[in-house]
Design a protein around this motif. Structure first.
Motif, PDB file in Angstrom:
ATOM      1  N   LEU A 641       0.824  -1.205   0.000  1.00 47.69           N
ATOM      2  CA  LEU A 641       0.000   0.000   0.000  1.00 47.69           C
ATOM      3  C   LEU A 641       0.864   1.263   0.000  1.00 47.69           C
ATOM      4  CD1 LEU A 641      -2.869   1.314   0.295  1.00 47.69           C
ATOM      5  CD2 LEU A 641      -2.495   1.255   2.765  1.00 47.69           C
ATOM      6  N   GLU A 663      -0.578  10.892  -1.555  1.00 48.60           N
ATOM      7  CA  GLU A 663      -1.746  10.688  -2.406  1.00 48.60           C
ATOM      8  C   GLU A 663      -1.729  11.590  -3.640  1.00 48.60           C
ATOM      9  OE1 GLU A 663      -3.450   8.048  -2.209  1.00 48.60           O
ATOM     10  OE2 GLU A 663      -5.102   8.210  -0.771  1.00 48.60           O
ATOM     11  N   TRP A 694       6.967   7.008  10.092  1.00 51.65           N
ATOM     12  CA  TRP A 694       6.326   6.310  11.216  1.00 51.65           C
ATOM     13  C   TRP A 694       4.882   6.798  11.384  1.00 51.65           C
ATOM     14  CZ3 TRP A 694       7.226   7.340  17.090  1.00 51.65           C
ATOM     15  CH2 TRP A 694       6.594   6.339  17.846  1.00 51.65           C
ATOM     16  N   ASP A 695       4.686   8.129  11.362  1.00 52.12           N
ATOM     17  CA  ASP A 695       3.331   8.693  11.449  1.00 52.12           C
ATOM     18  C   ASP A 695       2.461   8.176  10.299  1.00 52.12           C
ATOM     19  OD1 ASP A 695       4.396  10.132  13.497  1.00 52.12           O
ATOM     20  OD2 ASP A 695       4.063  12.114  12.618  1.00 52.12           O
ATOM     21  N   GLU A 698       1.326   4.658  10.823  1.00 52.07           N
ATOM     22  CA  GLU A 698       0.280   4.622  11.849  1.00 52.07           C
ATOM     23  C   GLU A 698      -1.039   5.149  11.295  1.00 52.07           C
ATOM     24  OE1 GLU A 698       0.096   3.239  14.643  1.00 52.07           O
ATOM     25  OE2 GLU A 698       2.164   2.815  15.191  1.00 52.07           O
ATOM     26  N   GLU A 699      -0.953   6.206  10.500  1.00 50.44           N
ATOM     27  CA  GLU A 699      -2.192   6.790   9.975  1.00 50.44           C
ATOM     28  C   GLU A 699      -2.931   5.794   9.082  1.00 50.44           C
ATOM     29  OE1 GLU A 699      -1.804  10.554   8.012  1.00 50.44           O
ATOM     30  OE2 GLU A 699      -3.968  10.704   7.640  1.00 50.44           O
ATOM     31  N   TRP A 700      -2.194   5.163   8.174  1.00 47.59           N
ATOM     32  CA  TRP A 700      -2.865   4.218   7.266  1.00 47.59           C
ATOM     33  C   TRP A 700      -3.366   3.004   8.028  1.00 47.59           C
ATOM     34  CZ3 TRP A 700      -4.613   5.223   2.561  1.00 47.59           C
ATOM     35  CH2 TRP A 700      -4.124   6.379   1.926  1.00 47.59           C
ATOM     36  N   GLN A 702      -4.202   2.874  11.269  1.00 48.02           N
ATOM     37  CA  GLN A 702      -5.284   3.182  12.206  1.00 48.02           C
ATOM     38  C   GLN A 702      -6.556   3.641  11.533  1.00 48.02           C
ATOM     39  OE1 GLN A 702      -4.382   5.691  15.595  1.00 48.02           O
ATOM     40  NE2 GLN A 702      -2.309   4.896  15.721  1.00 48.02           N
ATOM     41  N   THR A 703      -6.414   4.421  10.464  1.00 43.81           N
ATOM     42  CA  THR A 703      -7.615   5.036   9.913  1.00 43.81           C
ATOM     43  C   THR A 703      -8.133   4.343   8.657  1.00 43.81           C
ATOM     44  OG1 THR A 703      -6.463   6.608   8.480  1.00 43.81           O
ATOM     45  CG2 THR A 703      -6.798   7.277  10.753  1.00 43.81           C
ATOM     46  N   ASP A 845      -3.799  -1.297  -5.979  1.00 47.92           N
ATOM     47  CA  ASP A 845      -3.882  -0.034  -5.247  1.00 47.92           C
ATOM     48  C   ASP A 845      -2.543   0.235  -4.587  1.00 47.92           C
ATOM     49  OD1 ASP A 845      -4.758   2.220  -3.954  1.00 47.92           O
ATOM     50  OD2 ASP A 845      -5.839   1.159  -2.364  1.00 47.92           O
ATOM     51  N   PHE A 846      -2.187   1.463  -4.517  1.00 46.97           N
ATOM     52  CA  PHE A 846      -1.164   1.923  -3.593  1.00 46.97           C
ATOM     53  C   PHE A 846      -1.374   3.416  -3.418  1.00 46.97           C
ATOM     54  CE2 PHE A 846       0.979   1.956  -7.766  1.00 46.97           C
ATOM     55  CZ  PHE A 846       1.490   3.235  -7.843  1.00 46.97           C
ATOM     56  N   VAL A 847      -0.814   3.948  -2.384  1.00 41.02           N
ATOM     57  CA  VAL A 847      -1.025   5.362  -2.093  1.00 41.02           C
ATOM     58  C   VAL A 847      -0.484   6.189  -3.254  1.00 41.02           C
ATOM     59  CG1 VAL A 847      -0.453   7.250  -0.534  1.00 41.02           C
ATOM     60  CG2 VAL A 847      -0.901   4.973   0.381  1.00 41.02           C
ATOM     61  N   GLY A 848      -1.324   7.036  -3.803  1.00 38.92           N
ATOM     62  CA  GLY A 848      -0.904   7.921  -4.888  1.00 38.92           C
ATOM     63  C   GLY A 848      -1.012   7.310  -6.268  1.00 38.92           C
ATOM     64  N   PHE A1011      -5.489  -3.378  22.697  1.00 37.34           N
ATOM     65  CA  PHE A1011      -5.738  -2.651  23.942  1.00 37.34           C
ATOM     66  C   PHE A1011      -6.376  -3.568  24.980  1.00 37.34           C
ATOM     67  CE2 PHE A1011      -8.754   0.252  26.227  1.00 37.34           C
ATOM     68  CZ  PHE A1011      -7.791   0.826  27.030  1.00 37.34           C
ATOM     69  N   PRO A1040      -1.954   2.881  24.280  1.00 37.68           N
ATOM     70  CA  PRO A1040      -3.045   1.933  24.077  1.00 37.68           C
ATOM     71  C   PRO A1040      -2.504   0.716  23.315  1.00 37.68           C
ATOM     72  CG  PRO A1040      -3.647   4.158  23.386  1.00 37.68           C
ATOM     73  CD  PRO A1040      -2.177   4.153  23.596  1.00 37.68           C
TER      74      PRO A1040
ATOM     75  N   ARG B  26     -11.738   8.255   0.985  1.00 42.09           N
ATOM     76  CA  ARG B  26     -10.844   8.016  -0.144  1.00 42.09           C
ATOM     77  C   ARG B  26     -11.658   7.413  -1.292  1.00 42.09           C
ATOM     78  NH1 ARG B  26      -6.413   3.817  -1.394  1.00 42.09           N
ATOM     79  NH2 ARG B  26      -4.740   5.077  -2.306  1.00 42.09           N
ATOM     80  N   LEU B  41      -8.217  15.301  -2.423  1.00 42.52           N
ATOM     81  CA  LEU B  41      -6.917  15.836  -2.008  1.00 42.52           C
ATOM     82  C   LEU B  41      -7.003  17.260  -1.474  1.00 42.52           C
ATOM     83  CD1 LEU B  41      -4.397  14.712  -4.782  1.00 42.52           C
ATOM     84  CD2 LEU B  41      -4.514  13.935  -2.418  1.00 42.52           C
ATOM     85  N   ARG B  62      -0.085   8.603  20.423  1.00 43.86           N
ATOM     86  CA  ARG B  62       0.076   8.324  18.994  1.00 43.86           C
ATOM     87  C   ARG B  62      -1.169   7.706  18.370  1.00 43.86           C
ATOM     88  NH1 ARG B  62       4.537   9.469  16.788  1.00 43.86           N
ATOM     89  NH2 ARG B  62       4.077   8.082  15.052  1.00 43.86           N
ATOM     90  N   PHE B  64      -4.842   8.301  16.354  1.00 42.81           N
ATOM     91  CA  PHE B  64      -5.615   9.204  15.512  1.00 42.81           C
ATOM     92  C   PHE B  64      -7.055   9.212  16.017  1.00 42.81           C
ATOM     93  CE2 PHE B  64      -1.994   8.235  12.974  1.00 42.81           C
ATOM     94  CZ  PHE B  64      -1.782   9.334  12.167  1.00 42.81           C
TER      95      PHE B  64
END
Lengths: 1170, 84
Positions: A641, A663, A694-695, A698-700, A702-703, A845-848, A1011, A1040, B26, B41, B62, B64
């Protein structure tokens, strides 16, 4: 001796409420002449006692100015003290040996030649400077030079002795701004409810107007306040600003010897503004003459400093305070020759005199000889802090002043600022407001506790229903008195008169905001505090509007002047060091700042370092390289991804290069990632991109894909990374490792784990950023220096030596490897970076992906190409432009160096596609404007296009015996040291009330899981809490689903085995990472440990929010740090830990901040519970 | 400085967080048009009032989370996900 014998002719006999200590004489100088005052005197009160009247010259007309308000906000008494300019002389206390001078007077205060400006006053009207000194343009520099000589202000010496400025954090339930009767009662009432209170007073003493009106009561309240354990009193301190959610800038002046100011960033759950009232001057002709005093100034001089303000006084009074001033003046022996009662319609028309008041003319036509004119014509509510809280004060004609309009819950006005009343009424009001503020604060406090993971169980929220009703104070009754029938000064600081304001209105500037900008009224040092209402009144009169219609201007931070030192001083910029830093320093490395890292740019000769790598073997410290440990069955999905290429089929032991785009298709990072085991990968990132990637992960996770089973742990500084590059790299490495490094067994783009120089659990990659045969070894960081030194030792016969960043940059440029951020920018999409080969659009799929697909389809964007200048000796500066034939810009040079291997200059460049064909000749405009020609090359590689240098036929050699590895903490150990579990640790015996201990040697493991689940249950520590297990290890609920587990030094293997066993039997993905080498760990013990942390960290650390056994993470001195409260035998104690490379910085910063608490280093002992 | 109630850590200073703004869903990568992708975007409602934004507690837990914030008063209203 009598006072007059100390040359203080106007000093009175002891007054009942005086605040001077007659037993302590203080000698100082004023404009070169010696004066004596008493301890507790301000500069102005001491000089006044000696008969001085003139303290400055005004800004524009250089007319003499004296005392007006006798407070911090006194426009005419701004002075220079030693090297310090712009000191408020009516506020600053005298000190022995002070040299006080007047500012901006020449040749002397008494005879100021620039007073000739007075003669031209009618030409110096508003806008004079704007209109006069604009044209012709060529004269503007000359205007500037001349006008600068007129600038009003003191002189800053270049040799100013060093002073410290400090910041710290504070938390309080209630902050009361203003220590008058209402403020003190508010503090007492709030404290009685159990709230913590900060009581902040601008002046040197609590008491407000009681200090001169009722000294006995002032002393009684003061005693109660100071005896109350819930109240902390700050005098000579200003609440300079209020920001969102009661974030307050509290500025302490001269809190300690040698300290200029201290900024206390305070979070208050309730703010009580009990600022009282400022007395307003009256506008009439001659109102700026020395000898024209506000009634409060006269009363301060008489009562606080026992100084007789003059001989013959005229008093204009419109209120009881003015009447009281008459009494005070008489008591002080002043002959009050006339009392003009403004309530009866009488007033003063003008004051005249040469340099001081000599005669006063009244509205009755009477002319009276007098040396003192005291006015008491009204008040201004200093609503600044309320305005900053969203309050819109409104004008109340009946009161002749603005009153607060009201604010949201959490901000309260108390006492005189909000209404009128007797002292008893003001006190009652203060107490009621204080109780209400406390009730709100305590409710907020319990909400905070309820939201804090550090507190287990439910807390009982106090009921907010029975909040006490606050009875509003009566609306004051006061005649509206702003201007007499004559014109006088409205703004003393800026020399703006009422006629100037009328002239501005006549010129068409018909609103208060416009008049302000045109005339600069209220823009001087006092920022409108005493001028604003008169200004509004004069504009209202001139425009024919009411004061309410004319409005007000907004009061913004700061309320009172704050030194730049307090705002800018003591900034925390974390510095990160590699484990090899001490060696680099000792061997002449030129330090280079790369983000937070200090790295060796070179060791003297980068060109020679390049040749060493090409011809023999070199080693480089690449520890800052980002490294992220990825575990779990879904890691390939994540890599697919985030990277543009394919990762599903990467075999164990293999390494692959990958590029990440955002993206929008723009290249954000690159690096190689290795598969170490079935579900275990190690990703590397660029040095600068480590945190961002690292962020991003985590973003991909977690969200977007919370269902994926992946645990990501940054391990950048858990390993010291060393790249061994050059034809002899294999020979050198083979001497130190048990890994088979032969060409057949360990191929290009492969990874192995094993022992290097006796250090187990090292990771070896064979990659080639430099284009040479090279191995990148990652060794547990505590052994980094050991491995580095061993490499240099056993490779002597091979000519091994270090190389720095500069040599590496040349090598990679020769090889044609791009650097993200250097050869790309914020608009460079994947195909513009020459990365076609690493972009696989056939992935689902991959980012962007959509952006890259469109880019490829439409062939848009620039292209990265290699360019070689025709003149081989010219190395164009990076960022030189590449031009089209018609001179328009077609690109730029992104990297350029002289290649020692080719003996010519080589470059990379971003160019328009029409110029990207190999063989195209391009014009390069250098930064100095000269043009050179360059040729676009085929591919990016300049040296070794075939890649033959990435391997050779060298054979591994036998291993060499090396010494036992020595582990080293990220913190340098002093002379007293000992070995523990193979680590050098401090054996410093020092102890004190507050100690800090480096415990980095302890075993530190990280567990990640969900958690809730079986792992969470077995570890017994919920998020935010710790658990001491039976075997003595400390389990910390750090995040957590994230735990740190601390154990005795050297117990890694036992602990790892036990935890791995737990992980293997867990129902949910549970992973264990050894971070013993990746974290710096300190213990701070002592009563002041929380106070020390609050100098560097904004967390509220009170017992009810952070009890023993709490675990938190926040920023300490700019470093993300875990804070664990782990008391030792009942003594307050915190463990703090952060990633390893920031350890030395954090240690140094803590020691520095702890000096005031006598923080002492104490050596490590086995019993970590101390 | 605004305070934000992290659903995990409780009330903390806004400087501990990174604001990621509104997060439109997305688009389907296989079928997205350029307009849809550009919306995703670059285009935000930029409401004068209460907006729902993604925040990241970068110096803390850390995690979200979504935060409802009043852009007029610059006040954090509430965060989504009462996790404990």
């Amino acid at each position: 001796m009598t006072p007059s014998e100390h040359n203080q002719p106007l000093r009175l006999v002891t007054q009942p409420n005086e605040e001077i200590d007659r037993s302590q004489r203080v000698t100082f100088t004023w404009n070169g002449k010696t004066y004596t005052g008493y301890q507790g005197d301000t500069i102005v009160s001491a000089l006044y006692a000696a008969g001085e009247r003139v303290f400055s010259r005004s800004m524009k007309y250089h007319s003499p100015r004296g005392v007006l308000t006798g407070t911090l906000h006194d426009p005419g008494t701004i002075l220079q003290v030693d090297d310090e300019p712009n000191v408020r002389g009516a506020h600053r206390l005298i000190e022995e040996g002070m040299n006080v001078t007047s500012q901006n007077t020449w040749p002397s205060l008494k005879y100021d030649v620039r007073a000739v400006n007075q003669l031209g006053a009618r030409f110096l009207g508003p806008g004079f400077y704007y209109k006069t000194f604009m044209k012709p343009d060529f004269l503007r520099p000359a205007y500037q030079r001349v006008l600068r000589g007129f600038v009003h202000g003191g002189k800053v010496s270049k040799n100013r002795p060093e002073e410290t400025y400090e910041k710290r954090y504070a938390h309080t339930d209630v902050l009361v701004a203003g220590g008058g009767p209402a403020g003190m009662e508010a503090a007492l009432a709030a404290a009685a409810s159990g709230a913590s209170v900060m009581l902040v007073e601008e002046d040197h003493q609590l008491g407000g107007h009681l200090r001169w009106a009722d000294g006995q009561l002032a002393r009684e309240l003061r005693a109660q306040v100071t005896a109350n354990p819930n109240i902390t009193v700050y005098t000579n301190t200003t609440v300079a600003a209020r920001y969102d959610d009661n974030w307050l800038a509290v500025v302490q002046r001269s809190p300690e010897p040698g300290m200029g100011e201290r900024l206390i960033k305070t979070r208050a759950r309730s703010l009580v503004v009990a600022a009282g009232l400022l007395e307003r001057p009256y506008v009439f002709e001659g109102n700026d003459l020395p000898g024209v005093l506000l009634s409060t100034a006269a009363r301060r001089l008489i009562n606080l400093y026992s100084v007789r303000p003059g001989g013959r006084a005229v008093v204009v009074t419109a209120n009881p305070e003015g009447d009281a001033a008459v009494e005070d003046l008489r008591r002080a022996g002043v002959e009050v020759v006339a009392v003009v009662d403004a309530r009866q319609g009488d007033t003063v028309v003008r004051a005249t005199g040469r340099g001081r008041v000599q005669s006063v003319e009244l509205s009755t036509g009477q002319k009276i000889a007098a040396d003192l004119l005291v006015t008491a014509v009204g008040w201004t509510a200093p609503t600044s802090l309320l305005n900053m809280s969203g309050d819109k004060p409104y004008y109340e004609p009946q009161a002749a002043r603005f009153l607060p309009g009201g604010t949201e819950e959490g901000v309260y006005a108390a006492g005189g600022i909000s209404g009128d009343g007797t002292v008893a009424q003001l006190r009652d009001h203060g107490a009621a407001v204080g109780a209400r503020a406390a009730a709100h604060a305590l409710a907020q406090r319990s909400l905070k506790i309820a939201s804090a993971p550090t507190v287990s169980g439910q807390t009982e929220a106090p009921t907010t229903e029975n909040l006490p009703e606050v009875q509003p104070l009566p609306v004051p009754q006061h005649p509206e008195l702003f201007r007499s029938s004559t014109h006088g000064f409205v703004d003393y600081s800026e020399d703006i008169t009422s006629s100037d304001l009328q002239a501005a209105v006549a010129e068409g500037y018909d609103s208060a905001e416009l008049v302000k900008r045109f005339t600069t009224v209220t823009m001087g040092p006092l920022q409108g505090k005493i001028e604003l209402v008169n200004f509004i009144a004069v504009v209202a009169e001139a425009t024919g509007k009411t004061i309410a219609e004319t409005g007000t201007t907004t009061w913004r931070p700061m309320y009172a002047p704050v030194t730049l030192g307090a705002l800018a001083g003591q900034k925390y910029d974390p510095i990160r060091y590699s484990s090899i830093q001490t060696w680099h320093e000792a061997h002449g490395a030129k330090p280079m700042i790369a983000g937070q890292w200090i790295r060796p740019e070179h060791y003297g000769d980068p060109q020679a370092e390049v040749r060493r790598v090409r011809d023999g073997v070199g080693i480089i410290d690449v520890s800052p390289l980002g490294k992220i440990d990825l575990r779990g069955p879904d890691v390939p999905k994540l890599l697919n991804l985030l990277y543009t290429n394919k990762w599903s089929k990467l075999g164990i032991g293999k390494v692959r290069y990958g590029v990440m785009v955002s993206e929008d298709g723009v290249v954000m990072d690159d690096g190689v990632t290795a598969r170490l085991d079935e579900d275990h990968y190690l990703m590397t990132t660029t040095t600068g991109g480590a945190g961002r990637v690292w962020d991003w992960i985590e973003e991909w996770l977690q969200t977007f894909h919370p269902e994926w089973q992946v645990n990501a742990t940054p391990v950048s500084t858990a390993y010291t990374s060393i790249n061994i590059a050059g034809p002899h790299a294999r020979t050198l490495l083979s001497r130190l490792t048990d890994v088979d490094v032969s060409a057949e067994a360990f191929k290009y783009m492969e990874v192995r784990t094993g022992t290097v120089a006796g250090v187990e659990n090292s990771i070896l990659w064979r990659i080639g950023f430099t284009g040479e045969l090279s191995y990148e070894i990652h060794v547990p960081a505590a052994y980094g220096l050991h491995v580095w030194e061993t490499l240099l030792e056993v490779g002597q016969d091979l000519g091994v030596g270090p190389f720095g960043i500069e040599a590496q940059r040349i090598l990679r440029l020769e090889t044609g490897h791009l650097i993200v951020g250097q050869d790309t920018d914020g608009l460079t999409q994947g195909y513009s970076a020459g990365l076609e080969w690493a972009i696989k659009l056939d992935k689902d799929d991959f980012v962007g992906k959509p952006e890259l697909a469109w880019q490829q389809q439409n062939q848009t964007g620039m292209r990265l190409v290699a360019v070689q200048p025709v003149d081989t000796h010219v190395v164009p500066d990076e960022a030189s432009q590449i031009l089209f034939g018609n001179g328009t810009i077609a690109g730029r040079i992104t990297s350029a160096r002289l290649s020692p291997t080719l003996g010519r200059s080589i470059c990379l460049a971003q160019v328009e596609q029409s110029l990207a064909e190999p063989g195209t000749m391009v014009t390069i405009r250098q930064i100095d404007g000269t043009m050179i020609q360059g040729k676009v090359m085929e591919g990016l590689t300049a040296v070794d296009k075939e890649g033959t240098r990435l391997d050779n036929d060298s054979q591994p050699e036998a291993r060499v015996e090396v010494g036992e590895p020595i582990g080293r903490s990220p913190v340098r150990v002093g002379d007293a040291k000992t070995l523990l579990a193979g680590w050098e640790v401090s054996a410093q015996p020092a102890a004190g009330p507050l100690t800090i201990q480096d415990q980095s040697v302890m075993t530190k493991l990280e567990v990640r899981s969900s958690f809730t689940g079986s792992t969470a249950e077995k570890l017994h520590a919920s998020f935010g809490r710790t658990h001491r297990s039976q075997d003595g290890t400390l389990v910390i609920g750090s995040g957590p689903g994230q735990w740190y587990i601390l154990g005795e030094p050297g117990s890694q293997q036992t602990m790892l085995n036990a935890l791995q066993h737990m992980a293997d039997s867990a129902n949910e993905l549970t992973t264990v990472v050894d971070l013993t080498h990746g974290r710096a760990l300190f213990r701070i013990t002592g009563d002041e440990a929380a106070a020390l942390l609050n100098k560097l960290c904004s967390l509220e650390l009170s017992d009810d929010i952070v009890p023993d056994g709490s675990a938190l993470r926040s920023s300490v001195a700019g470093v993300v740090t875990d804070i664990i409260r782990d008391d030792v035998d009942g003594a307050l104690s915190y463990l703090v830990h952060c990633e390893r490379s920031s350890g030395q910085y954090l240690w140094d910063t803590l020691l520095d901040a702890g000096a005031e608490y006598r923080l002492a280093e104490v050596g490590y002992t086995m019993a970590y519970a101390n | 400085m605004m305070q934000i109630n992290c659903p995990w850590c409780g009330l903390r200073n806004a400087t501990e967080f990174k604001q990621h703004g509104e997060k439109p869903p997305r688009p389907d990568v296989a079928n997205a048009t350029r307009e849809q992708w550009a919306d995703y975007l670059y285009f935000r409602n930029n409401t004068w009032g209460v907006v729902k934004e993604q925040w990241f507690h970068s110096s803390g837990c850390r995690q979200f989370f979504m935060l409802h914030r009043d852009t007029f008063a610059n006040k954090a209203i509430r965060s989504e996900g009462d996790v404990r």
